[in-house]
Scaffold this motif. Sequence first.
Motif, mmCIF file in Angstrom:
data_model
loop_
_atom_site.group_PDB
_atom_site.id
_atom_site.type_symbol
_atom_site.label_atom_id
_atom_site.label_comp_id
_atom_site.label_asym_id
_atom_site.label_seq_id
_atom_site.Cartn_x
_atom_site.Cartn_y
_atom_site.Cartn_z
ATOM 1 N N TRP A 3 0.837 -1.203 0.000
ATOM 2 C CA TRP A 3 0.000 0.000 0.000
ATOM 3 C C TRP A 3 0.870 1.251 0.000
ATOM 4 N N ALA A 4 1.987 1.196 0.742
ATOM 5 C CA ALA A 4 2.874 2.357 0.818
ATOM 6 C C ALA A 4 3.547 2.615 -0.534
ATOM 7 N N THR A 8 3.006 6.009 -2.695
ATOM 8 C CA THR A 8 4.118 6.879 -3.132
ATOM 9 C C THR A 8 4.168 6.981 -4.665
ATOM 10 N N ASP A 34 -6.959 34.884 -12.995
ATOM 11 C CA ASP A 34 -6.986 36.049 -12.110
ATOM 12 C C ASP A 34 -6.317 37.230 -12.815
ATOM 13 N N GLY A 51 1.955 25.651 -4.687
ATOM 14 C CA GLY A 51 0.499 25.487 -4.559
ATOM 15 C C GLY A 51 -0.111 25.024 -5.872
ATOM 16 N N VAL B 112 14.733 -0.090 0.956
ATOM 17 C CA VAL B 112 13.379 0.391 0.646
ATOM 18 C C VAL B 112 13.443 1.892 0.367
ATOM 19 N N LEU B 115 10.531 7.155 1.485
ATOM 20 C CA LEU B 115 9.153 7.492 1.861
ATOM 21 C C LEU B 115 8.355 6.235 2.214
ATOM 22 N N VAL B 116 8.615 5.148 1.488
ATOM 23 C CA VAL B 116 7.947 3.871 1.801
ATOM 24 C C VAL B 116 8.408 3.392 3.171
ATOM 25 N N LEU B 119 6.597 5.469 5.759
ATOM 26 C CA LEU B 119 5.164 5.152 5.871
ATOM 27 C C LEU B 119 4.927 3.820 6.566
ATOM 28 N N THR B 120 5.887 2.900 6.452
ATOM 29 C CA THR B 120 5.688 1.562 7.028
ATOM 30 C C THR B 120 6.496 1.368 8.325
ATOM 31 N N PHE B 137 2.392 22.277 4.758
ATOM 32 C CA PHE B 137 2.780 22.572 3.375
ATOM 33 C C PHE B 137 1.623 23.237 2.630
ATOM 34 N N LEU B 138 0.420 22.655 2.750
ATOM 35 C CA LEU B 138 -0.736 23.223 2.049
ATOM 36 C C LEU B 138 -0.993 24.655 2.498
ATOM 37 N N ALA B 141 1.896 26.876 1.100
ATOM 38 C CA ALA B 141 1.802 26.993 -0.363
ATOM 39 C C ALA B 141 0.645 27.890 -0.785
ATOM 40 N N HIS B 144 -0.281 33.077 -0.227
ATOM 41 C CA HIS B 144 -0.324 34.320 -1.017
ATOM 42 C C HIS B 144 -1.780 34.760 -1.257
ATOM 43 N N PHE B 146 -3.165 35.575 -3.862
ATOM 44 C CA PHE B 146 -3.726 34.917 -5.052
ATOM 45 C C PHE B 146 -4.625 33.754 -4.628
ATOM 46 N N TRP B 147 -4.165 32.996 -3.637
ATOM 47 C CA TRP B 147 -4.919 31.825 -3.183
ATOM 48 C C TRP B 147 -6.129 32.230 -2.361
ATOM 49 N N LEU B 151 -9.514 30.703 -3.650
ATOM 50 C CA LEU B 151 -10.252 29.746 -2.804
ATOM 51 C C LEU B 151 -11.451 30.402 -2.123
#
Lengths: 66, 316
Positions: A3-4, A8, A34, A51, B112, B115-116, B119-120, B137-138, B141, B144, B146-147, B151
């Motif tokens: 699953w990982a 990814t 915009d 973003g 491995v 990132l895997v 995650l494990t 992060f969201l 990001a 600004h 603009f977002w 949104l």
Amino acid sequence: MQWAEGLTTMLGVYGAAGAVFAALFLWKGVAHVDAGARGAGIGFRAVIAAGCVALWPLLAAKWVRR
Amino acid sequence: MSVTYAAVQWNRQKKLYDSVIAGGVALYLGRFVGVGAMVHPQATAETLLIRGLGTAAFLLLHVVLSIGPLTRLDRRFLPLLYNRRHLGVTMFTLALGHGVFSLVQFHALGDVPPLVSLLTAPARFEQLGLAALTILFLMAATSHDFWLKLLTPPGWKRLHMLVYLAYALLVAHVSLGALQSERNPLFVGVVLTGACVVLGLHVAAWGAGRGYVEVCEVERIGENRAVLLKLGDEKIAVFRHGGKVSAISNVCAHQGGPLSEGKIVDGCVTCPWHGYQYLPETGASPPPFTEKVAVYETKVEGGKVLVSRCAKTSSI
């Protein structure tokens, strides 16, 4: 483990598609979505680039609707 | 009419603000690594940097979360609020550095993919940290303007309210991670104190924002007319109409006209400048128009008009 690996891989594909889309969007699309982005410099585009990669389906939908 | 975006709308205050942030972060990291090397001579520079970046980000998150309630309790903290986005982006950058260095140090040397491996990993605190980092992060990001426009303010705010989920995830990340390896009760106390400060400030600001402020005697407001109430920087138009009292923002959503100088016409508050109208109970323009201004709770007690300190609904 599987699953990982699947997750990814999906993230990688999503991110790669987002990077390609972001390049196009920042070049052509952002000014359509915009009006405030018309004539905006490279610094502005760099600031919103991450973003654009992350939220590219949303931006694509907005761009198509315009 | 619109303004062309820039990466950052720099002014003197922002430059000063960012200089203080950069200087503070550099000083903290320098001291953390320096003192850490003396106290733990066996620790590698990478380990000290991972810890320094992580604690700096966690500390800065507490500052970010405390600024909102602090400004509601004391307006002298407002200058901290104006550039809170820069603080948030700095905090994310530190957290990202912590995450990347950790990924390299703990997950990049096996067969491995890193990132895997993360995650494990059996130690769940790392996955909690990754989830929090994704939220941060969201937020960074989309920091600004603009977002904010893209949104819409309510959508942007909903996204950025996820910072509380990120904070909860990070408290769990620290509790199940660093606090398990560092058994010193001092560290537990610091984390608990931080959580209590954040929670306490939010509860105090919520309490201070509740309640009503007395405006005047109800007879002093003419029928279908308003009086102006100033609450700090907020201006509120308090109208009397048909035996009821309503309070809405004094600022017309069209061009900022003073609604308290208008009157109620056909059941709607009517702006004296261009005639834009709002229903006094909801602050919304009658259909098909979509403008809206903030509405405040009102009540009449002993012949006096009282208005809530906080808006019931916000302007959109």
